[in-house]
Design a protein around this motif. Structure first.
Motif, PDB file in Angstrom:
ATOM      1  N   TYR A 171       0.836  -1.198   0.000  1.00 19.79           N
ATOM      2  CA  TYR A 171       0.000   0.000   0.000  1.00 19.79           C
ATOM      3  C   TYR A 171       0.869   1.246   0.000  1.00 19.79           C
ATOM      4  CZ  TYR A 171      -3.451  -3.494   1.154  1.00 19.79           C
ATOM      5  OH  TYR A 171      -4.254  -4.612   1.113  1.00 19.79           O
ATOM      6  N   LEU A 172       0.549   2.147  -0.927  1.00 25.11           N
ATOM      7  CA  LEU A 172       1.209   3.449  -0.994  1.00 25.11           C
ATOM      8  C   LEU A 172       0.215   4.492  -0.500  1.00 25.11           C
ATOM      9  CD1 LEU A 172       3.597   5.278  -1.997  1.00 25.11           C
ATOM     10  CD2 LEU A 172       2.365   5.436  -4.169  1.00 25.11           C
ATOM     11  N   LEU A 173       0.613   5.252   0.499  1.00 24.54           N
ATOM     12  CA  LEU A 173      -0.267   6.246   1.112  1.00 24.54           C
ATOM     13  C   LEU A 173       0.408   7.603   1.137  1.00 24.54           C
ATOM     14  CD1 LEU A 173      -1.214   4.179   4.298  1.00 24.54           C
ATOM     15  CD2 LEU A 173      -2.507   4.339   2.188  1.00 24.54           C
ATOM     16  N   ALA A 174      -0.354   8.613   0.797  1.00 23.51           N
ATOM     17  CA  ALA A 174       0.131   9.987   0.904  1.00 23.51           C
ATOM     18  C   ALA A 174      -1.076  10.896   1.035  1.00 23.51           C
ATOM     19  CB  ALA A 174       0.959  10.384  -0.320  1.00 23.51           C
ATOM     20  N   GLN A 175      -0.841  12.059   1.587  1.00 20.35           N
ATOM     21  CA  GLN A 175      -1.955  12.988   1.750  1.00 20.35           C
ATOM     22  C   GLN A 175      -2.243  13.727   0.452  1.00 20.35           C
ATOM     23  OE1 GLN A 175      -1.237  15.967   4.641  1.00 20.35           O
ATOM     24  NE2 GLN A 175      -3.374  16.593   4.728  1.00 20.35           N
ATOM     25  N   ARG A 176      -1.186  13.987  -0.307  1.00 20.23           N
ATOM     26  CA  ARG A 176      -1.370  14.803  -1.520  1.00 20.23           C
ATOM     27  C   ARG A 176      -0.173  14.585  -2.453  1.00 20.23           C
ATOM     28  NH1 ARG A 176       2.292  18.935  -0.915  1.00 20.23           N
ATOM     29  NH2 ARG A 176       3.079  19.092   1.206  1.00 20.23           N
ATOM     30  N   PRO A 177      -0.388  14.777  -3.772  1.00 18.73           N
ATOM     31  CA  PRO A 177       0.748  14.766  -4.689  1.00 18.73           C
ATOM     32  C   PRO A 177       1.753  15.841  -4.277  1.00 18.73           C
ATOM     33  CG  PRO A 177      -1.338  14.795  -5.893  1.00 18.73           C
ATOM     34  CD  PRO A 177      -1.670  15.021  -4.448  1.00 18.73           C
ATOM     35  N   GLY A 178       3.016  15.521  -4.381  1.00 17.29           N
ATOM     36  CA  GLY A 178       4.046  16.475  -3.971  1.00 17.29           C
ATOM     37  C   GLY A 178       4.423  16.365  -2.506  1.00 17.29           C
ATOM     38  N   GLY A 179       3.681  15.564  -1.753  1.00 13.67           N
ATOM     39  CA  GLY A 179       3.925  15.467  -0.316  1.00 13.67           C
ATOM     40  C   GLY A 179       4.657  14.193   0.074  1.00 13.67           C
ATOM     41  N   GLU A 180       4.651  13.921   1.391  1.00 12.63           N
ATOM     42  CA  GLU A 180       5.319  12.737   1.924  1.00 12.63           C
ATOM     43  C   GLU A 180       4.462  11.492   1.692  1.00 12.63           C
ATOM     44  OE1 GLU A 180       7.748  14.920   5.557  1.00 12.63           O
ATOM     45  OE2 GLU A 180       6.084  13.574   6.036  1.00 12.63           O
ATOM     46  N   ALA A 181       5.152  10.363   1.566  1.00 10.87           N
ATOM     47  CA  ALA A 181       4.451   9.092   1.332  1.00 10.87           C
ATOM     48  C   ALA A 181       5.032   8.010   2.207  1.00 10.87           C
ATOM     49  CB  ALA A 181       4.577   8.685  -0.133  1.00 10.87           C
ATOM     50  N   LEU A 182       4.232   6.975   2.436  1.00 13.04           N
ATOM     51  CA  LEU A 182       4.761   5.773   3.081  1.00 13.04           C
ATOM     52  C   LEU A 182       4.260   4.546   2.352  1.00 13.04           C
ATOM     53  CD1 LEU A 182       2.467   4.285   5.068  1.00 13.04           C
ATOM     54  CD2 LEU A 182       2.968   6.253   6.498  1.00 13.04           C
ATOM     55  N   LEU A 183       5.017   3.465   2.455  1.00 14.16           N
ATOM     56  CA  LEU A 183       4.666   2.184   1.849  1.00 14.16           C
ATOM     57  C   LEU A 183       4.512   1.143   2.946  1.00 14.16           C
ATOM     58  CD1 LEU A 183       7.081   1.994  -1.216  1.00 14.16           C
ATOM     59  CD2 LEU A 183       4.613   1.643  -1.360  1.00 14.16           C
ATOM     60  N   ILE A 184       3.489   0.322   2.825  1.00 10.72           N
ATOM     61  CA  ILE A 184       3.296  -0.800   3.744  1.00 10.72           C
ATOM     62  C   ILE A 184       3.580  -2.091   2.983  1.00 10.72           C
ATOM     63  CG2 ILE A 184       1.638  -2.048   5.193  1.00 10.72           C
ATOM     64  CD1 ILE A 184       0.070   0.588   5.467  1.00 10.72           C
ATOM     65  N   ASP A 185       4.443  -2.929   3.549  1.00  9.04           N
ATOM     66  CA  ASP A 185       4.784  -4.245   3.003  1.00  9.04           C
ATOM     67  C   ASP A 185       5.269  -4.207   1.549  1.00  9.04           C
ATOM     68  OD1 ASP A 185       4.417  -5.711   5.372  1.00  9.04           O
ATOM     69  OD2 ASP A 185       2.264  -5.920   5.027  1.00  9.04           O
ATOM     70  N   PRO A 186       6.319  -3.437   1.267  1.00  6.18           N
ATOM     71  CA  PRO A 186       6.892  -3.435  -0.083  1.00  6.18           C
ATOM     72  C   PRO A 186       7.623  -4.744  -0.378  1.00  6.18           C
ATOM     73  CG  PRO A 186       8.284  -2.161   1.393  1.00  6.18           C
ATOM     74  CD  PRO A 186       7.066  -2.554   2.193  1.00  6.18           C
ATOM     75  N   VAL A 187       7.599  -5.168  -1.642  1.00  6.93           N
ATOM     76  CA  VAL A 187       8.236  -6.408  -2.105  1.00  6.93           C
ATOM     77  C   VAL A 187       9.492  -6.044  -2.903  1.00  6.93           C
ATOM     78  CG1 VAL A 187       7.910  -8.449  -3.570  1.00  6.93           C
ATOM     79  CG2 VAL A 187       6.006  -7.584  -2.181  1.00  6.93           C
ATOM     80  N   LEU A 188      10.602  -6.719  -2.594  1.00  7.51           N
ATOM     81  CA  LEU A 188      11.897  -6.360  -3.196  1.00  7.51           C
ATOM     82  C   LEU A 188      11.833  -6.273  -4.726  1.00  7.51           C
ATOM     83  CD1 LEU A 188      14.914  -5.789  -2.924  1.00  7.51           C
ATOM     84  CD2 LEU A 188      15.298  -8.260  -2.818  1.00  7.51           C
ATOM     85  N   ASP A 189      11.255  -7.297  -5.363  1.00 10.18           N
ATOM     86  CA  ASP A 189      11.252  -7.324  -6.834  1.00 10.18           C
ATOM     87  C   ASP A 189      10.428  -6.198  -7.454  1.00 10.18           C
ATOM     88  OD1 ASP A 189      12.848  -9.517  -6.795  1.00 10.18           O
ATOM     89  OD2 ASP A 189      11.237 -10.964  -7.135  1.00 10.18           O
TER      90      ASP A 189
END
Ligand SMILES: [Fe+2]
Length: 230
Positions: free
Chosen positions: A16-34
């Protein structure tokens, strides 16, 4: 609000990619290496600044992209305080809040699938890792799995959330993308038990084959997925 559910077809993992707005900060939940190149491209296209990569637990079926993302972007990597991944840059505990701008995830300690499993609650939805799946629950037969602890995590924590809370798991093998707490309470076959002991007996009777990648993925994930130098 920017919300993307990304899929790794090899391991059937949702990221899951989450951010409040384009241009802002983001976080990823459970990213896969490949899939890291794909995430980096999307983050670039949406003009986001990745500040955090979170793993809900040490996965046995795929290698995390957390370490590679940290190398590529300088983001922090996070897991729960019980994790054996020494490489993470921050460890959170029950009730702690992870942030990217005004996106806020509250950590809920939900052991059972593993002893380092967390769910992450954000407003109207919960990222349930491998604790609560759609019409299933995470297996409890390795990595200090404990069906009794999982019963407590489910019935004492996740199922106490409002019925309309959306459920976004770390995996689905049938193409289902989301559910809700009320829907799972009614229709999840694993949750139709009369007692804690019945849940434990049910999980202990599963006799599943070990995950194909467990001997590779678990040691790699303790290094945040960073490949060892040859
Ligand atoms: Fe898992």
């Amino acid at each position: 609000m920017l919300f993307r559910q990304l899929f790794d077809p090899v391991s059937s993992t949702y990221t899951y990619l989450l951010a409040q707005r384009p241009g802002g900060e983001a976080l990823l939940i459970d990213p896969v290496l490949d899939r890291v190149p794909q995430y980096l491209q999307l983050i670039d296209e949406l003009d986001l600044k990745l500040v955090l990569a979170v793993d809900t637990h040490i996965h046995a079926d795929h290698i995390t992209g957390g370490g590679e993302l940290q190398l590529a972007t300088g983001c922090a990597t996070a897991m729960g305080e019980q994790t054996k991944a020494e490489c993470v840059s921050l460890r959170f505990r029950e009730g702690e809040v992870l942030k990217a701008d005004d996106v806020r995830l509250t950590a809920i300690y939900t052991p059972g699938h593993t002893d380092d499993s967390y769910s992450l609650l954000m407003d109207d939805r919960v990222f349930s890792g491998d604790t609560l799946l759609i019409r299933g629950t995470g297996r409890t037969d390795f990595q200090n799995g404990d069906p009794g602890a999982q019963y407590d995590s489910l019935f004492g924590k996740l199922l106490l959330l409002p019925d309309e809370t959306l459920v976004y798991p770390a995996h689905d093998y049938e193409g289902r993308t989301s559910s809700s707490i009320g829907e799972e309470r009614r229709f999840n076959p694993r949750l139709q038990v009369a007692s804690r002991q019945q849940y434990i007996d049910q999980m202990n009777a599963l006799n599943l084959d070990p995950p194909r990648l467990i001997d590779v993925a678990v040691p790699a994930n303790r290094r945040c997925g960073i490949r060892m130098a040859a």
